[in-house]
Scaffold this active site. Structure first.
Site, PDB file in Angstrom:
ATOM      1  N   ARG A  99       0.758   5.672  -1.752  1.00 30.45           N
ATOM      2  CA  ARG A  99       0.383   6.962  -1.160  1.00 30.45           C
ATOM      3  C   ARG A  99       0.258   6.825   0.356  1.00 30.45           C
ATOM      4  O   ARG A  99       0.417   5.731   0.906  1.00 30.45           O
ATOM      5  CB  ARG A  99      -0.922   7.481  -1.772  1.00 30.45           C
ATOM      6  CG  ARG A  99      -2.093   6.514  -1.681  1.00 30.45           C
ATOM      7  CD  ARG A  99      -3.235   7.024  -2.556  1.00 30.45           C
ATOM      8  NE  ARG A  99      -4.299   6.057  -2.743  1.00 30.45           N
ATOM      9  CZ  ARG A  99      -5.375   5.946  -1.957  1.00 30.45           C
ATOM     10  NH1 ARG A  99      -5.505   6.718  -0.914  1.00 30.45           N
ATOM     11  NH2 ARG A  99      -6.296   5.055  -2.235  1.00 30.45           N
ATOM     12  N   SER A 122      -4.613  -0.100  14.275  1.00 29.91           N
ATOM     13  CA  SER A 122      -5.306   1.195  14.322  1.00 29.91           C
ATOM     14  C   SER A 122      -5.872   1.408  15.713  1.00 29.91           C
ATOM     15  O   SER A 122      -6.181   0.434  16.429  1.00 29.91           O
ATOM     16  CB  SER A 122      -6.466   1.201  13.311  1.00 29.91           C
ATOM     17  OG  SER A 122      -7.312   2.327  13.520  1.00 29.91           O
ATOM     18  N   ASP A 153      -2.189  -7.336  -5.672  1.00 32.62           N
ATOM     19  CA  ASP A 153      -3.306  -7.325  -4.727  1.00 32.62           C
ATOM     20  C   ASP A 153      -2.905  -8.242  -3.578  1.00 32.62           C
ATOM     21  O   ASP A 153      -2.781  -9.462  -3.765  1.00 32.62           O
ATOM     22  CB  ASP A 153      -4.575  -7.840  -5.423  1.00 32.62           C
ATOM     23  CG  ASP A 153      -5.769  -7.905  -4.490  1.00 32.62           C
ATOM     24  OD1 ASP A 153      -5.589  -7.795  -3.256  1.00 32.62           O
ATOM     25  OD2 ASP A 153      -6.887  -8.104  -5.000  1.00 32.62           O
ATOM     26  N   ALA A 195     -10.751  -6.326  12.110  1.00 35.31           N
ATOM     27  CA  ALA A 195      -9.518  -6.624  11.352  1.00 35.31           C
ATOM     28  C   ALA A 195      -8.299  -6.046  12.066  1.00 35.31           C
ATOM     29  O   ALA A 195      -7.254  -6.708  12.178  1.00 35.31           O
ATOM     30  CB  ALA A 195      -9.630  -6.059   9.938  1.00 35.31           C
ATOM     31  N   LYS A 196      -8.418  -4.814  12.568  1.00 32.63           N
ATOM     32  CA  LYS A 196      -7.254  -4.169  13.185  1.00 32.63           C
ATOM     33  C   LYS A 196      -6.940  -4.773  14.559  1.00 32.63           C
ATOM     34  O   LYS A 196      -5.773  -4.799  14.974  1.00 32.63           O
ATOM     35  CB  LYS A 196      -7.479  -2.655  13.276  1.00 32.63           C
ATOM     36  CG  LYS A 196      -7.464  -1.955  11.906  1.00 32.63           C
ATOM     37  CD  LYS A 196      -6.235  -2.324  11.081  1.00 32.63           C
ATOM     38  CE  LYS A 196      -5.931  -1.307   9.993  1.00 32.63           C
ATOM     39  NZ  LYS A 196      -4.777  -1.728   9.146  1.00 32.63           N
ATOM     40  N   TYR A 253     -13.646  -3.105  10.194  1.00 30.08           N
ATOM     41  CA  TYR A 253     -12.282  -2.555  10.308  1.00 30.08           C
ATOM     42  C   TYR A 253     -11.728  -2.750  11.726  1.00 30.08           C
ATOM     43  O   TYR A 253     -10.563  -3.126  11.904  1.00 30.08           O
ATOM     44  CB  TYR A 253     -12.350  -1.073   9.932  1.00 30.08           C
ATOM     45  CG  TYR A 253     -11.046  -0.340   9.862  1.00 30.08           C
ATOM     46  CD1 TYR A 253     -10.190  -0.487   8.765  1.00 30.08           C
ATOM     47  CD2 TYR A 253     -10.663   0.559  10.859  1.00 30.08           C
ATOM     48  CE1 TYR A 253      -9.001   0.227   8.685  1.00 30.08           C
ATOM     49  CE2 TYR A 253      -9.483   1.274  10.791  1.00 30.08           C
ATOM     50  CZ  TYR A 253      -8.659   1.111   9.699  1.00 30.08           C
ATOM     51  OH  TYR A 253      -7.479   1.818   9.612  1.00 30.08           O
ATOM     52  N   GLY A 261       0.829  -1.215   0.000  1.00 37.00           N
ATOM     53  CA  GLY A 261       0.000   0.000   0.000  1.00 37.00           C
ATOM     54  C   GLY A 261       0.855   1.253   0.000  1.00 37.00           C
ATOM     55  O   GLY A 261       0.504   2.254   0.630  1.00 37.00           O
ATOM     56  N   ALA A 262       1.976   1.209  -0.722  1.00 36.76           N
ATOM     57  CA  ALA A 262       2.979   2.279  -0.619  1.00 36.76           C
ATOM     58  C   ALA A 262       2.877   3.318  -1.731  1.00 36.76           C
ATOM     59  O   ALA A 262       3.770   4.151  -1.881  1.00 36.76           O
ATOM     60  CB  ALA A 262       4.381   1.664  -0.594  1.00 36.76           C
TER      61      ALA A 262
END
Ligand code: NAP
Length: 253
Positions: free
Chosen positions: A16, A142, A63, A157-158, A154, A13-14
């Protein structure tokens, strides 16, 4: 540049946001960096920033939730840069909704990118780390892991990323591999800009409102997270493993 010998790092995911800042920071620390994201061409800016500063970077389209793509991407990185001994599982998506409105697809997409993605990438990289007797894995959790309205997918998942991290630390420690998690609070990126849009606020107003709730009275920048990741990926952090570091401008309740 630190005295650390040049090693190959993969940051997912680099293209941005936090991933881009982390890739640039790890390159500045002397790593050759595979800049991995869904769309290879979207990685060009991050790669250019690194190479303009004299670093080494490779754009890789992948992906992270697709097993075959992950295997191919890690093989390509190994061939073109060398064996990846540092992995930052940063790729992420939001599909926010209240539970009663959340679709199966909203749930599955978030689980697949964050958890399955981190699992596939870690499994593909660990064999290189075990062979080398050295590795650093950092997973992006997160503050939402503690629970957040509208983010049941989310948050799960985190929180899962934290259990995943601690288990990696226990399984892989004897091979010289550490695993840690960084759990950001509010960081100004496209992800939080999209949340502002979803709730019908301008991004500046959204950030200003968030800052009033943060002890240091500002929202975070991607570089704030890159700094924390760089601590965990440093060779000298070899006795720090299985930890979750909240980077949120203050303690969380
Ligand atoms: P971002 O700006 O939205 O960037 C996320 C990147 O991940 C994008 O380039 C995206 O590509 C990529 N990506 C999405 N799905 C992918 C997949 N299946 N395979 C490969 N790459 C994929 O997000 P960010 O704010 O920098 O967040 C980075 C990480 O920090 C995420 O894990 C996020 O959950 C976590 N985090 C962020 C905050 C925050 O306040 N920003 C707070 C806590 C945790 P596309 O652009 O093509 O979709």
């Amino acid at each position: 540049m630190s005295t650390t010998e040049q090693r190959v790092a993969i940051v997912t995911g680099a293209a941005r946001g936090i991933g881009a800042a982390t890739a640039v920071r790890l390159a500045a620390e002397g790593h050759a960096v595979a800049v991995l994201d869904l769309d290879e061409s979207a990685c060009a800016q991050t790669v250019a920033t690194i190479t303009e500063h004299g670093g080494t970077a490779l754009a890789v389209g992948c992906d992270v939730s697709d097993s075959a793509q992950v295997e191919a991407a890690v093989a390509r990185v190994t061939q073109e840069l060398g064996a990846p001994l540092v992995l930052v599982n940063n790729a992420g998506v939001l599909r926010d909704n209240l539970l009663f409105k959340m679709s199966d697809d909203d749930w599955d997409t978030v689980m697949n990118v964050h958890l399955r993605g981190a699992f596939l990438m870690s499994r593909a990289c660990q064999k290189h780390m075990v062979d080398a007797g050295y590795g650093r894995i950092v997973n992006l959790s997160s503050s939402s892991a503690l629970g957040n309205r509208g983010q049941v997918n989310y948050a799960a998942a985190k929180a899962g990323m934290q259990g995943f991290t601690k288990t990696l630390a226990k399984e892989l420690g004897k091979f010289g591999i550490t695993a840690n998690a960084v759990a950001p609070g509010f960081i100004a990126t496209d992800m939080t800009a999209a949340t502002a849009e979803r709730v019908g606020m301008g991004f500046d107003d959204f950030k200003a409102a968030a800052a009033t709730q943060i002890p240091v009275q500002r929202v975070g920048a991607p570089e704030d997270i890159a700094n924390a990741v760089a601590f965990f990926t440093d060779e000298k952090a070899g006795f720090v493993s299985g930890q979750v570091l909240y980077v949120a401008g203050g303690p969380l309740n």
